[in-house]
Design a protein around this motif. Structure first.
Motif, PDB file in Angstrom:
ATOM      1  N   HIS B   7      27.093   6.728  18.913  1.00 39.64           N
ATOM      2  CA  HIS B   7      28.310   5.978  18.450  1.00 39.64           C
ATOM      3  C   HIS B   7      29.100   6.796  17.669  1.00 39.64           C
ATOM      4  CE1 HIS B   7      30.526   3.319  15.664  1.00 39.64           C
ATOM      5  NE2 HIS B   7      30.202   2.394  16.522  1.00 39.64           N
ATOM      6  N   GLU B   8      30.431   6.376  17.776  1.00 42.16           N
ATOM      7  CA  GLU B   8      31.469   7.522  17.283  1.00 42.16           C
ATOM      8  C   GLU B   8      31.255   7.902  15.881  1.00 42.16           C
ATOM      9  OE1 GLU B   8      34.377   5.945  15.397  1.00 42.16           O
ATOM     10  OE2 GLU B   8      35.361   7.850  15.195  1.00 42.16           O
ATOM     11  N   LEU B   9      30.697   6.897  15.161  1.00 42.62           N
ATOM     12  CA  LEU B   9      30.529   7.000  13.805  1.00 42.62           C
ATOM     13  C   LEU B   9      29.420   8.303  13.553  1.00 42.62           C
ATOM     14  CD1 LEU B   9      30.658   6.255  10.647  1.00 42.62           C
ATOM     15  CD2 LEU B   9      28.775   4.594  11.187  1.00 42.62           C
ATOM     16  N   HIS B  10      28.456   8.168  14.361  1.00 44.01           N
ATOM     17  CA  HIS B  10      27.646   9.240  14.255  1.00 44.01           C
ATOM     18  C   HIS B  10      27.924  10.555  14.495  1.00 44.01           C
ATOM     19  CE1 HIS B  10      24.456   5.818  14.587  1.00 44.01           C
ATOM     20  NE2 HIS B  10      24.541   6.314  13.311  1.00 44.01           N
ATOM     21  N   ARG B  12      30.973  11.558  13.998  1.00 41.48           N
ATOM     22  CA  ARG B  12      31.747  11.988  12.917  1.00 41.48           C
ATOM     23  C   ARG B  12      30.974  12.631  11.846  1.00 41.48           C
ATOM     24  NH1 ARG B  12      35.359   8.361  10.789  1.00 41.48           N
ATOM     25  NH2 ARG B  12      34.654   6.554  11.899  1.00 41.48           N
ATOM     26  N   ARG B  13      29.803  11.882  11.699  1.00 41.30           N
ATOM     27  CA  ARG B  13      28.911  12.367  10.542  1.00 41.30           C
ATOM     28  C   ARG B  13      28.274  13.606  10.942  1.00 41.30           C
ATOM     29  NH1 ARG B  13      26.583   6.539   8.284  1.00 41.30           N
ATOM     30  NH2 ARG B  13      28.338   5.683   7.315  1.00 41.30           N
TER      31      ARG B  13
END
Lengths: 314, 64
Positions: B7-10, B12-13
């Motif tokens: 996922h894109e969120l992961h 960025r994290r």
């Protein structure tokens, strides 16, 4: 529900703080000064630590300073947001939530104090705890917004690192440690007041009662000269203790003569002249003040090297 | 069976998680190194666990 499904339902993409944003909360530029002065305090002490202990001591002193920086950014977010110099800090820029800065500051404070105690001794840890308390509570929460003497008294927080370095090695406070503390303590007001002279709108807009705002710029110029003169005996005094020697004394004489000349030139100027050359003298004095402190502490290290070669010291 | 795409969120994290992970590893290494140094040098141990502590023994009165 996973964090990604919750995120998908949130709509607009929120800013995700990276590791660097949290590092910025610790004020890395201030930490570099803390690391250097604490290292000098530790190295010039007559007792020598094991390299692992010495590394740990410096690391946790720096971490404690960083923790107090994070607490300061949490508390002062409203002031930082309206000052050009600080508006891009992580909390006012909206990169990191204020609560996260508070949490990071509290956690790192606890870790750094306990670890410094375990690595060295309780007195060094107690001094670090007091430094964090002084910067976060006494300076940030109380003095900064209430008195034009904020920089004078609050400067103590930045002056403790070399003393903590010394105490980490020796276990007690001596005249040398006190004079290294006093050197930074007396240096802080002229350094920050010079900055306040040419960043004049910032403090006024933020409502911070800097001397330039409460007593005017003429009084600030006089204060810079007085504190610079008071700094001279402290700097020369440190050079004649066991951490000094002929080399340190020579460096101290030259640096202080130069610093006094700069303060004198600031005192002689009025606002019209300063405006005309865009505060060139004030800016030069500010830049030299950074070099002044660096060279003073570097001189203690050089003297140490000379001593080990049988050349330096009294 | 295929792995789900990251996922894109992961993504960025990732920097935050990597930084925190490396920091924790460095902290563990440092504590281990400190422990080795302290124990090898034989610093006085103040624990009550299987350690002989003469300082805690009661004083014996002796006749002058």
């Amino acid at each position: 529900m996973s964090d990604t499904t919750a995120y998908q339902g949130a709509g607009a993409t929120p800013y995700e703080p990276g590791f660097g944003d949290y590092v910025q909360l610790l004020k890395p530029r201030v930490m570099s000064l803390v690391v250097f002065t604490a290292l000098v305090g530790l190295l010039v002490a007559p007792v020598h630590l094991h390299p692992v202990e010495a590394f740990s001591a410096i690391l946790f002193i720096a971490l404690g300073a960083g923790a107090s920086g994070a607490l300061n950014m949490w508390w002062d977010a409203d002031i930082d947001a309206v000052m050009k110099r600080t508006a891009r800090r992580p909390v006012p820029a909206g990169k990191v939530a204020g609560g996260e800065a508070l949490g990071l500051g509290m956690a790192l404070s606890g870790i750094s104090i306990v670890m410094l105690w375990l690595a060295t001794n309780w007195l060094a840890a107690a001094l670090l705890a007091f430094t964090i308390f002084f910067y976060a509570v006494v300076y940030s929460m109380w003095l900064k917004r209430s008195t034009p003497q904020n920089i004078v008294i609050g400067g103590a927080a930045g002056a403790f690192p070399p003393m903590i370095g010394w105490v980490a090695a020796t276990g007690n406070v001596s005249v040398e440690a006190f004079l290294m503390f006093a050197l930074i303590f007396m240096w802080t007001p002229p350094h920050f007041w010079a900055l306040a002279l040419f960043m004049k709108e910032d403090y006024h807009t933020a409502g911070v009662p800097m001397l330039t705002v409460t007593h005017g710029r003429k009084a600030t110029r006089a204060h810079i000269l007085v504190y610079t003169l008071l700094l001279v005996p402290v700097a020369l005094g440190a050079a004649v203790t066991s951490i000094g020697g002929p080399f340190t004394l020579a460096v101290a004489v030259v640096l202080n003569a130069w610093f006094v000349v700069g303060a004198w030139r600031i005192w002689r100027r009025d606002e019209a002249v300063a405006e005309a050359d865009k505060y060139a003298v004030e800016k030069a004095f500010f830049r030299f003040s950074l070099l002044y402190l660096f060279l003073h502490f570097a001189a203690f290290l050089v003297e140490l090297a000379l001593k080990s070669a049988g050349l330096g010291g009294w | 069976m295929t792995f789900r795409p990251e996922h894109e969120l992961h993504k960025r994290r990732f920097s935050r998680n990597l930084g925190l992970g490396l920091t924790l590893v460095a902290f563990v290494v440092l504590v281990f190194a400190l422990t080795v140094v302290k124990v090898q040098r034989g610093d006085p141990l103040q624990g009550y666990d299987h350690t002989y502590q003469p300082a805690l023994l009661p004083k014996v009165e002796t006749q002058p």
